[in-house]
Every structure is written in structure tokens, then in C-alpha cells.
Design a protein around this motif. Structure first.
Motif, short mmCIF file in Angstrom:
data_model
loop_
_atom_site.label_atom_id
_atom_site.label_comp_id
_atom_site.label_asym_id
_atom_site.label_seq_id
_atom_site.Cartn_x
_atom_site.Cartn_y
_atom_site.Cartn_z
N HIS A 1 0.82 -1.14 0.05
CA HIS A 1 0.10 -0.17 -0.04
C HIS A 1 0.95 1.33 0.17
CE1 HIS A 1 0.95 0.77 4.37
NE2 HIS A 1 0.78 -0.58 4.48
N GLY A 2 0.12 2.33 -0.16
CA GLY A 2 0.82 3.68 -0.11
C GLY A 2 0.83 4.50 1.14
N PHE A 3 1.21 5.73 1.45
CA PHE A 3 1.34 6.24 2.61
C PHE A 3 -0.13 7.48 2.62
CE2 PHE A 3 2.12 10.51 4.56
CZ PHE A 3 2.54 10.22 5.81
N PRO A 4 -0.65 7.56 3.70
CA PRO A 4 -0.76 6.99 4.95
C PRO A 4 -2.00 5.84 5.18
CG PRO A 4 -1.65 9.16 5.16
CD PRO A 4 -1.54 8.75 3.46
N LEU B 1 1.72 0.58 -4.48
CA LEU B 1 1.08 1.90 -4.72
C LEU B 1 1.87 3.15 -4.20
CD1 LEU B 1 -1.41 4.01 -5.36
CD2 LEU B 1 -2.22 2.97 -3.23
N SER B 2 2.33 3.84 -4.79
CA SER B 2 3.06 5.21 -4.47
C SER B 2 4.18 4.71 -3.64
CB SER B 2 2.19 6.05 -3.63
OG SER B 2 2.72 7.24 -3.58
N MET B 3 3.99 4.96 -2.07
CA MET B 3 5.19 4.42 -1.14
C MET B 3 5.50 2.83 -1.53
SD MET B 3 5.34 4.62 3.01
CE MET B 3 4.07 3.69 3.40
N GLY B 4 4.36 2.15 -1.69
CA GLY B 4 4.48 0.77 -2.01
C GLY B 4 5.50 0.32 -3.34
N GLY B 5 5.19 1.41 -4.21
CA GLY B 5 5.99 1.19 -5.23
C GLY B 5 7.68 1.50 -5.16
N TYR B 6 7.64 2.64 -4.35
CA TYR B 6 9.14 2.88 -4.01
C TYR B 6 10.03 1.50 -3.24
CZ TYR B 6 7.40 7.56 -3.74
OH TYR B 6 6.60 9.01 -4.19
N VAL B 7 8.85 0.80 -2.58
CA VAL B 7 9.44 -0.28 -1.73
C VAL B 7 9.79 -1.45 -2.88
CG1 VAL B 7 9.23 -2.18 -0.31
CG2 VAL B 7 8.42 0.32 0.50
N ASN C 1 8.76 20.55 2.30
CA ASN C 1 7.18 19.98 2.53
C ASN C 1 7.16 18.72 3.42
OD1 ASN C 1 6.55 22.24 0.89
ND2 ASN C 1 6.07 20.73 -0.73
N ARG C 2 7.92 17.81 3.31
CA ARG C 2 8.03 16.80 4.27
C ARG C 2 8.33 17.28 5.78
NH1 ARG C 2 6.08 12.42 0.94
NH2 ARG C 2 7.58 11.89 -0.36
N ASN C 3 9.28 17.94 5.88
CA ASN C 3 9.72 18.53 7.22
C ASN C 3 8.83 19.17 7.85
OD1 ASN C 3 12.19 17.22 6.93
ND2 ASN C 3 13.13 18.78 6.16
N ALA D 1 -3.72 17.79 4.91
CA ALA D 1 -2.68 17.76 3.70
C ALA D 1 -2.95 16.94 2.37
CB ALA D 1 -1.33 17.61 4.02
N MET D 2 -3.54 15.83 2.72
CA MET D 2 -3.37 14.64 1.59
C MET D 2 -4.82 14.43 1.01
SD MET D 2 -0.35 12.04 2.31
CE MET D 2 -0.48 11.55 0.59
N MET D 3 -5.92 14.47 1.95
CA MET D 3 -7.22 14.24 1.53
C MET D 3 -7.66 15.12 0.13
SD MET D 3 -9.10 11.66 2.54
CE MET D 3 -10.25 11.33 1.76
N THR E 1 -2.04 14.25 -9.17
CA THR E 1 -1.25 15.38 -9.24
C THR E 1 -0.12 15.26 -8.08
OG1 THR E 1 -2.57 16.33 -7.37
CG2 THR E 1 -3.01 17.13 -9.44
N ILE E 2 -0.05 13.98 -7.49
CA ILE E 2 1.20 13.57 -6.69
C ILE E 2 2.10 12.94 -7.37
CG2 ILE E 2 2.20 12.44 -4.57
CD1 ILE E 2 -0.81 12.81 -3.27
N THR E 3 1.87 12.04 -8.11
CA THR E 3 2.72 11.30 -9.04
C THR E 3 2.13 11.40 -10.41
OG1 THR E 3 1.66 9.16 -8.26
CG2 THR E 3 3.62 9.75 -7.45
N ALA F 1 -7.59 9.78 -9.13
CA ALA F 1 -6.62 10.47 -8.63
C ALA F 1 -5.28 9.69 -8.27
CB ALA F 1 -6.74 11.81 -7.61
N HIS F 2 -4.84 9.84 -6.92
CA HIS F 2 -3.49 9.14 -6.44
C HIS F 2 -3.85 7.82 -6.08
CE1 HIS F 2 0.40 8.89 -5.43
NE2 HIS F 2 0.27 8.95 -3.81
N PHE F 3 -5.12 7.48 -5.72
CA PHE F 3 -5.28 6.06 -5.04
C PHE F 3 -6.02 5.36 -6.04
CE2 PHE F 3 -4.98 7.40 -0.25
CZ PHE F 3 -3.42 7.51 -0.31
N SER F 4 -5.99 5.26 -7.03
CA SER F 4 -6.51 4.64 -8.00
C SER F 4 -7.12 3.18 -8.00
CB SER F 4 -5.88 4.71 -9.77
OG SER F 4 -4.64 4.07 -9.63
#
Ligand code: MLT
Length: 258
Positions: A19-22, A84-90, A122-124, A141-143, A207-209, A233-236
Motif C-alpha cells: 500500500h501507499g502512505f498513509p 502503490l506510491s510508497m509501496g512502489g518505492y519499496v 514540505n515533508r519536514n 494535507a493529503m485528502m 497530481t502527486i505522481t 487521482a492518486h489512490f486509483s
């Protein structure tokens, strides 16, 4: 024994979904149901999310090692690995470390690049806000970015589930994930060396990726196909499960016929 909580359903070539974050493994609920008709589908909760406990700091690489340990333990490799997103980075970190354990990759609403200086700032700032306000800071921030206007108008139940997953996160889980996201390695140079088939999926309104980045990944990976998900959008995967399931099923069928 691995601490990673997972759900599995079905039999056949393992399809592992991160899965992605968060959010947590529930983001893949539509895929678990449909893809398990043809494959052994394994949905994992990453540390601090869903039912997996947080066990201190981690990186995308250490998550890849943890996921690999679980898959070895349950006899689920080689597998098709989707993130998905963070899961894709992993998933990309996993491919770099264990390429022979991968039959194919599914990269959903994700990217290979690292954080830009602006994204790091932005992360910080988000880490600082989570420290003071808890998960509300991340929800605010994310919704507005993770689901499309269409999902908001037509799928209120989906929006509620996404919000619930976000609100269930502890500040510590969010902070550790944000640090790991911020500090992740740029894996652009890995892309041309991916020998296995890759399916890239992106929501048309992500718009995030954004789709433009997905196209760049497709051009860099020798055997990649790209599917753009309408009305998402981001959580397709949870916004348009029918389209995403069809794209993944077609990909799995082609893999099986090789
Ligand atoms: C995610 O969905 O996992 C995050 O949006 C990834 C990120 O912020 O880089």
C-alpha cells in the motif's frame, strides 16, 4: 517470524501488493477480491499501518528486506510485486536487491525519482505538524489530493474508508514513514535494467505522481506498458477498481502465457 501482517486469498502465481502512505492494505480490497479468482494474492500492511506494529525507524530498502523475509517464510517467491506510491518505492528497492524473485512489477501511482528540495521541505513541515496535531495534519494535507473530484461526488463510501485509514495512523507511524519517504533513494538509474515485464498504472487526475512522470518511467523501462485510469487521482486502485483490476488481469494473463 516476520512481524508483517498480511492477508492472502486464492491460488496460483503469487501477486504481492504493497500500500501507499498513509493508508494500509485495505486500499487493495477490490484487487484482493477480483485477482484472487486467478492468483494467490497477498496484501501486506507495512510497519505502523493497518495491523502491523511499528518497530522503529526504517528505509525503503529495509522494508524491501522485511517483505522479502515474509515472502520467503510463506513460500511466495518468485512473485509479481505491486506497489502503490510508497509501496512502489519499496517494490523498486525490492527489485534492486532481489531481481530473481520477481516475475513482473506493477507500479501504481508512483515514481522512481527521489524527493526534490521543495518536497523535502514540505515533508519536514508535515513532520512538524504531525508532531503537534497528529493524523489530522496528514488528513488535511493529503485528502484533497489522493481522491479525484469524481470519487468525492460519486463514491462517498470510498472517501470515508480512505479518511478512516488515515485517521487510524499514530503520529509515530506517520513520522517514521515521512522520514523514510523524504530520505528515499532515487532509483531512476535502475529503470533501464529492469528485465521483467512492468505494468505502470496512474490515475488521470493524479497530481502527486502525475501521468507525465508515469510516461517517463514507461519510456525508461524496456518492457513497460502504461494504463491511465479514468476518473481517478492518486489512490486509483480503490477509486476505479474495475479499471485497475482489468489492467492487472490482462497483465497477469500475458505473464502466464509467456
Ligand atoms: C503515497 O501515497 O505513498 C505518498 O503520496 C508517497 C509520497 O508522498 O511520496
Amino acid at each position: 517470524m516476520s512481524d508483517l501482517h498480511y492477508i492472502e486469498k486464492g491460488a496460483g502465481v503469487p501477486v504481492v501488493l504493497l500500500h501507499g502512505f498513509p493508508v494500509d492494505g485495505r486500499i487493495w480490497r477490490g484487487q484482493l477480491k477480483e485477482l484472487s479468482k486467478t492468483n494467490r494474492v497477498i496484501v501486506i500492511d507495512l510497519p505502523g499501518f493497518g495491523k502491523t506494529p511499528l518497530d522503529g525507524a526504517y528505509t525503503m530498502d529495509s522494508l524491501a528486506v522485511q517483505v522479502h523475509g515474509l515472502l520467503k517464510e510463506i513460500g511466495a517467491e518468485p512473485c509479481v510485486l505491486g506497489g502503490l506510491s510508497m509501496g512502489g518505492y519499496v517494490a523498486l528497492a525490492f527489485y534492486q536487491k532481489f531481481p530473481t524473485d520477481i516475475k513482473g512489477l506493477i507500479l501504481v501511482d508512483t515514481r522512481a525519482t527521489g524527493d526534490t528540495p521543495e518536497a523535502t521541505a514540505n515533508r519536514n513541515e508535515l513532520i512538524r505538524q504531525v508532531h503537534h496535531r497528529g493524523p489530522c495534519a496528514v488528513v488535511d494535507a493529503m485528502m484533497p489530493k489522493v481522491v479525484s473530484d469524481n470519487t468525492i461526488a460519486a463514491e462517498p463510501e470510498t472517501v470515508t474508508i480512505v479518511r478512516e485509514m488515515m485517521e487510524a495512523c499514530t503520529p509515530a507511524a506517520l513520522e517514521h514513514a515521512l522520514v523514510a519517504l523524504r530520505d528515499r533513494v532515487d532509483r531512476t538509474e535502475l529503470l533501464p535494467s529492469i528485465a521483467e515485464p512492468v505494468l505502470i498504472i496512474v490515475g488521470e487526475c493524479d497530481t502527486i505522481t502525475p501521468p507525465a512522470e508515469a510516461r517517463q518511467m514507461q519510456q525508461a523501462i524496456p518492457r513497460a506498458t502504461l494504463q491511465i485510469v479514468p476518473d481517478a487521482a492518486h489512490f486509483s486502485p480503490i477509486e476505479n477498481p474495475a479499471f485497475v483490476n482489468r489492467a492487472i488481469s490482462d497483465f497477469l494473463r500475458q505473464l502466464n502465457s509467456r
